[in-house]
Design an enzyme around this catalytic site. Sequence first.
Site, PDB file in Angstrom:
ATOM      1  CB  CYS A 191      -0.944   0.010   1.196  1.00  0.00           C
ATOM      2  SG  CYS A 191      -2.091  -1.370   1.197  1.00  0.00           S
TER       3      CYS A 191
ATOM      4  CG  HIS B 163      -3.019   3.764   2.038  1.00  0.00           C
ATOM      5  ND1 HIS B 163      -3.452   3.353   0.789  1.00  0.00           N
ATOM      6  CD2 HIS B 163      -3.109   2.675   2.849  1.00  0.00           C
ATOM      7  CE1 HIS B 163      -3.772   2.072   0.853  1.00  0.00           C
ATOM      8  NE2 HIS B 163      -3.582   1.642   2.085  1.00  0.00           N
TER       9      HIS B 163
ATOM     10  CG  ASN C  83      -6.422  -0.711   1.191  1.00  0.00           C
ATOM     11  OD1 ASN C  83      -5.755  -0.299   0.259  1.00  0.00           O
ATOM     12  ND2 ASN C  83      -5.905  -1.075   2.354  1.00  0.00           N
TER      13      ASN C  83
HETATM   14  N1  ACO Z   1     -18.561  -8.330   9.184  1.00  0.00           N
HETATM   15  C1  ACO Z   1     -19.148  -8.569  10.353  1.00  0.00           C
HETATM   16  N2  ACO Z   1     -18.467  -8.894  11.474  1.00  0.00           N
HETATM   17  C2  ACO Z   1     -17.132  -8.978  11.366  1.00  0.00           C
HETATM   18  C3  ACO Z   1     -16.449  -8.759  10.158  1.00  0.00           C
HETATM   19  C4  ACO Z   1     -17.216  -8.422   9.038  1.00  0.00           C
HETATM   20  N3  ACO Z   1     -16.681  -8.140   7.839  1.00  0.00           N
HETATM   21  N4  ACO Z   1     -15.122  -8.907  10.382  1.00  0.00           N
HETATM   22  C5  ACO Z   1     -14.957  -9.209  11.669  1.00  0.00           C
HETATM   23  N5  ACO Z   1     -16.178  -9.270  12.270  1.00  0.00           N
HETATM   24  C6  ACO Z   1     -16.470  -9.535  13.659  1.00  0.00           C
HETATM   25  C7  ACO Z   1     -15.424 -10.352  14.331  1.00  0.00           C
HETATM   26  O1  ACO Z   1     -15.679 -11.735  14.133  1.00  0.00           O
HETATM   27  C8  ACO Z   1     -15.606  -9.966  15.781  1.00  0.00           C
HETATM   28  O2  ACO Z   1     -16.728 -10.639  16.313  1.00  0.00           O
HETATM   29  P1  ACO Z   1     -16.698 -11.168  17.848  1.00  0.00           P
HETATM   30  O3  ACO Z   1     -16.589  -9.921  18.678  1.00  0.00           O
HETATM   31  O4  ACO Z   1     -17.983 -11.874  17.972  1.00  0.00           O
HETATM   32  O5  ACO Z   1     -15.484 -12.034  17.957  1.00  0.00           O
HETATM   33  C9  ACO Z   1     -16.006  -8.489  15.692  1.00  0.00           C
HETATM   34  O6  ACO Z   1     -16.458  -8.276  14.353  1.00  0.00           O
HETATM   35  C10 ACO Z   1     -14.884  -7.531  15.981  1.00  0.00           C
HETATM   36  O7  ACO Z   1     -13.759  -7.908  15.215  1.00  0.00           O
HETATM   37  P2  ACO Z   1     -12.423  -7.148  15.325  1.00  0.00           P
HETATM   38  O8  ACO Z   1     -11.391  -7.799  14.454  1.00  0.00           O
HETATM   39  O9  ACO Z   1     -12.103  -6.933  16.767  1.00  0.00           O
HETATM   40  O10 ACO Z   1     -12.844  -5.759  14.658  1.00  0.00           O
HETATM   41  P3  ACO Z   1     -12.094  -4.383  14.724  1.00  0.00           P
HETATM   42  O11 ACO Z   1     -12.942  -3.431  15.435  1.00  0.00           O
HETATM   43  O12 ACO Z   1     -10.665  -4.516  15.121  1.00  0.00           O
HETATM   44  O13 ACO Z   1     -12.128  -3.981  13.185  1.00  0.00           O
HETATM   45  C11 ACO Z   1     -10.709  -3.918  11.263  1.00  0.00           C
HETATM   46  C12 ACO Z   1     -11.441  -4.796  12.230  1.00  0.00           C
HETATM   47  C13 ACO Z   1     -11.712  -3.083  10.452  1.00  0.00           C
HETATM   48  C14 ACO Z   1      -9.921  -4.772  10.298  1.00  0.00           C
HETATM   49  C15 ACO Z   1      -9.789  -2.996  12.064  1.00  0.00           C
HETATM   50  O14 ACO Z   1      -8.946  -3.737  12.894  1.00  0.00           O
HETATM   51  C16 ACO Z   1      -8.969  -2.116  11.171  1.00  0.00           C
HETATM   52  O15 ACO Z   1      -9.485  -1.175  10.632  1.00  0.00           O
HETATM   53  N6  ACO Z   1      -7.666  -2.382  11.050  1.00  0.00           N
HETATM   54  C17 ACO Z   1      -6.835  -1.605  10.177  1.00  0.00           C
HETATM   55  C18 ACO Z   1      -6.511  -2.452   9.089  1.00  0.00           C
HETATM   56  C19 ACO Z   1      -6.598  -1.842   7.740  1.00  0.00           C
HETATM   57  O16 ACO Z   1      -7.237  -0.869   7.435  1.00  0.00           O
HETATM   58  N7  ACO Z   1      -5.882  -2.516   6.901  1.00  0.00           N
HETATM   59  C20 ACO Z   1      -5.846  -2.187   5.566  1.00  0.00           C
HETATM   60  C21 ACO Z   1      -4.600  -2.722   4.982  1.00  0.00           C
HETATM   61  S1  ACO Z   1      -3.231  -2.017   5.727  1.00  0.00           S
HETATM   62  C22 ACO Z   1      -3.214  -0.554   5.204  1.00  0.00           C
HETATM   63  O17 ACO Z   1      -3.535  -0.328   4.079  1.00  0.00           O
HETATM   64  C23 ACO Z   1      -2.868   0.468   6.170  1.00  0.00           C
END
Ligand code: ACO
Length: 317
Positions: free
Chosen positions: A100, A238, A268
Amino acid sequence: MPINKCSNESLSEFVDTSDEWISKRSGIKNRYFVSDGETTSDMAYNASCIAIKNANINKNDIDLIIVATTTPDHTFPSTATLVQKKLGINAVSFDVQAVCAGFIFALSVAKSMMSEKLYNNCLIIGADSMSKLLDWNDRSTSVLFGDGAGAIVLQKFECNKNIYDDWGILSNVIHSDGNFYDLLKTNGGVSSNQSTGFIEMTGKEVFKHAVDKLSSSFEEVLTFSKKNIDEIDWLIPHQANQRIILAVAEKMKIDINKVISTVKDHGNTSAASIPLALHKAIRTNKVKNGNLIGFNAIGGGLSWGASIVRIGKPQLL
Ligand code: ACO
């Protein structure tokens, strides 16, 4: 962009997710996917044609092509050589791979090569088909990514006046730290298991690194450029996640109205995200000739960096 638009609602038909979850966690509403047979070089070529037209240059003047991509048409040769072939021009062509952060790395490489006075017109393309790396059973990653390409033309200008001193790329900073390799990677590769693999990500950790490193690299590039945050007309970060964009804006104390966000429209798109956002900002008359723009990006590696660029061309008196 490819023509296949996929809304959160459409995605929910084959991934166990919802518009509410995706919107709240990432700000993403839509993404686009390549059609069968459509490749990264096809999108890169289309973006290049638009960039060359907008730059109003003869394509034969391009002497350097750099494609930032993680999803090449083939393991080798480079996607850049395919773009060169499709454009029908002679130019040194190669890919850079910083996921990225690829577009910032490409800017940095181009600036160095152009400073050596060997190249005058560089086509830089960010292009990725991230859908090819998605595991549709992994809802925590598959809902975040899309496909796309964006391109810019960098031109070298020289004249006796120092009018150009404050134009073009003022500074770039790039960083990488392989200690964080496992936080965001594919579970395959040519020399490990002869496959491309699927994306695996430790989302919460990546989130924290993203906010921290996007902010620190931007501070660093401001210092190198001898600019302060108030002099920046637009920050184009980004486009990964609206919550990351908001957190960085807050940390940097930059007016959110000066931050370009298009993540809701295309998700993304990895190396394509910054040039796509720049293109939209120019098309919607936000970014104008002479504006001072900040870019910052982070991706797998981890790899990250930032640039300050005064875009456009000065009007010679
Ligand atoms: N739909 C519904 N529920 C979901 C999904 C989905 N797509 N994905 C995960 N869940 C559920 C999980 O199973 C979990 O359920 P549980 O509580 O019953 O176990 C719950 O949602 C929470 O999951 P988390 O992984 O804790 O969710 P979080 O709040 O951390 O959000 C996310 C996840 C969006 C990936 C977040 O961590 C994030 O934004 N990270 C940054 C990563 C990013 O943007 N990466 C892009 C690539 S890197 C870059 O370009 C910078």
